[in-house]
Design a protein around this motif. Structure first.
Motif, PDB file in Angstrom:
ATOM      1  N   ASP A 155      -3.853  -6.149   2.680  1.00  0.00           N
ATOM      2  CA  ASP A 155      -4.082  -4.709   2.539  1.00  0.00           C
ATOM      3  C   ASP A 155      -4.349  -4.327   1.082  1.00  0.00           C
ATOM      4  OD1 ASP A 155      -3.721  -4.309   5.305  1.00  0.00           O
ATOM      5  OD2 ASP A 155      -1.546  -4.230   5.040  1.00  0.00           O
ATOM      6  N   GLY A 156      -5.086  -5.183   0.380  1.00  0.00           N
ATOM      7  CA  GLY A 156      -5.466  -4.907  -0.998  1.00  0.00           C
ATOM      8  C   GLY A 156      -4.364  -5.096  -2.014  1.00  0.00           C
ATOM      9  N   LYS A 157      -3.216  -5.627  -1.585  1.00  0.00           N
ATOM     10  CA  LYS A 157      -2.082  -5.841  -2.490  1.00  0.00           C
ATOM     11  C   LYS A 157      -1.723  -7.326  -2.527  1.00  0.00           C
ATOM     12  CE  LYS A 157      -0.302  -1.251  -2.359  1.00  0.00           C
ATOM     13  NZ  LYS A 157      -1.561  -0.679  -2.676  1.00  0.00           N
ATOM     14  N   MET A 158      -1.277  -7.763  -3.696  1.00  0.00           N
ATOM     15  CA  MET A 158      -0.878  -9.159  -3.849  1.00  0.00           C
ATOM     16  C   MET A 158       0.478  -9.386  -3.182  1.00  0.00           C
ATOM     17  SD  MET A 158      -0.496 -11.185  -7.420  1.00  0.00           S
ATOM     18  CE  MET A 158       0.673 -12.519  -7.569  1.00  0.00           C
ATOM     19  N   THR A 159       0.520 -10.336  -2.264  1.00  0.00           N
ATOM     20  CA  THR A 159       1.785 -10.680  -1.613  1.00  0.00           C
ATOM     21  C   THR A 159       2.379 -11.959  -2.181  1.00  0.00           C
ATOM     22  OG1 THR A 159       0.676 -11.876   0.171  1.00  0.00           O
ATOM     23  CG2 THR A 159       1.151  -9.525   0.545  1.00  0.00           C
ATOM     24  N   GLN A 160       1.508 -12.838  -2.686  1.00  0.00           N
ATOM     25  CA  GLN A 160       1.984 -14.102  -3.234  1.00  0.00           C
ATOM     26  C   GLN A 160       1.046 -14.573  -4.329  1.00  0.00           C
ATOM     27  OE1 GLN A 160       3.219 -17.220  -0.466  1.00  0.00           O
ATOM     28  NE2 GLN A 160       2.941 -15.756   1.197  1.00  0.00           N
TER      29      GLN A 160
END
Length: 181
Positions: A155-160
């Protein structure tokens, strides 16, 4: 107690030796895992406050990483044609991209002009989508320190974020975890 009785008492049975070896392996393995995790966390890319997620690949195709990552997590792989470790990791990324279970976008850092990058991609039979970061600005925006580096976007965000050699199963697991959590 005689000397031979003391010697017998100090000798370990095969079971005790095995448990001692297992204990040593577990201790050193845990220490290695902790150090590896800390170094990886420290060296991982950092998402910019206002990231540029609409980019153009070396073939002129427009990409919107935020839109790509809405349906499934997207792997962003930072690498270079000059990077010796990347010669081992890029074939793994190519396999992941060919499987087409998750979107994969790569960023070639300071790897020459578009024609030179195209020749490299063709020579190595790489089919993954690649953005040519000729000057290294994109990588610098992400505060990248080492190649190869990886970012998982959801969703356009860094998760890892991670660095170094990553086996295919590890990348798949990380992408799956980002899709679940």
């Amino acid at each position: 107690m005689t000397g031979s009785q003391k010697t017998l008492k100090l000798r370990k049975t095969p079971k005790q030796k095995g448990l001692s070896i297992l204990k040593t392996i577990l201790i050193y393995g845990t220490i290695f895992a902790l150090i590896y995790t800390a170094v990886n966390w420290w060296r991982q890319p950092v998402m910019p406050a206002d990231p540029q997620l609409q980019l153009t690949d070396y073939q002129g195709q427009r990409l919107d990483l935020a839109a790509m990552s809405t349906d499934k997590p997207t792997l962003v792989y930072f690498w270079g044609t000059w990077c010796p470790i990347c010669t081992y990791t890029s074939p793994t990324i190519n396999k992941l991209a060919v499987e087409n279970n998750y979107p994969v976008v790569t960023v070639a850092i300071k790897s020459g002009n578009n024609q030179e990058l195209s020749n490299y991609m063709t020579d190595n039979n790489f089919d993954f989508t690649t953005i040519n970061d000729e000057e290294g600005r994109i990588f610098a925006d992400w505060q990248g320190q080492v190649t190869p580096s990886y970012v998982v976007l959801k969703d356009g965000k860094m998760t890892q974020g991670l660095t170094g050699i990553q086996p295919l199963w590890s990348l798949k697991l990380r992408l799956w975890l980002s899709s679940v959590f």
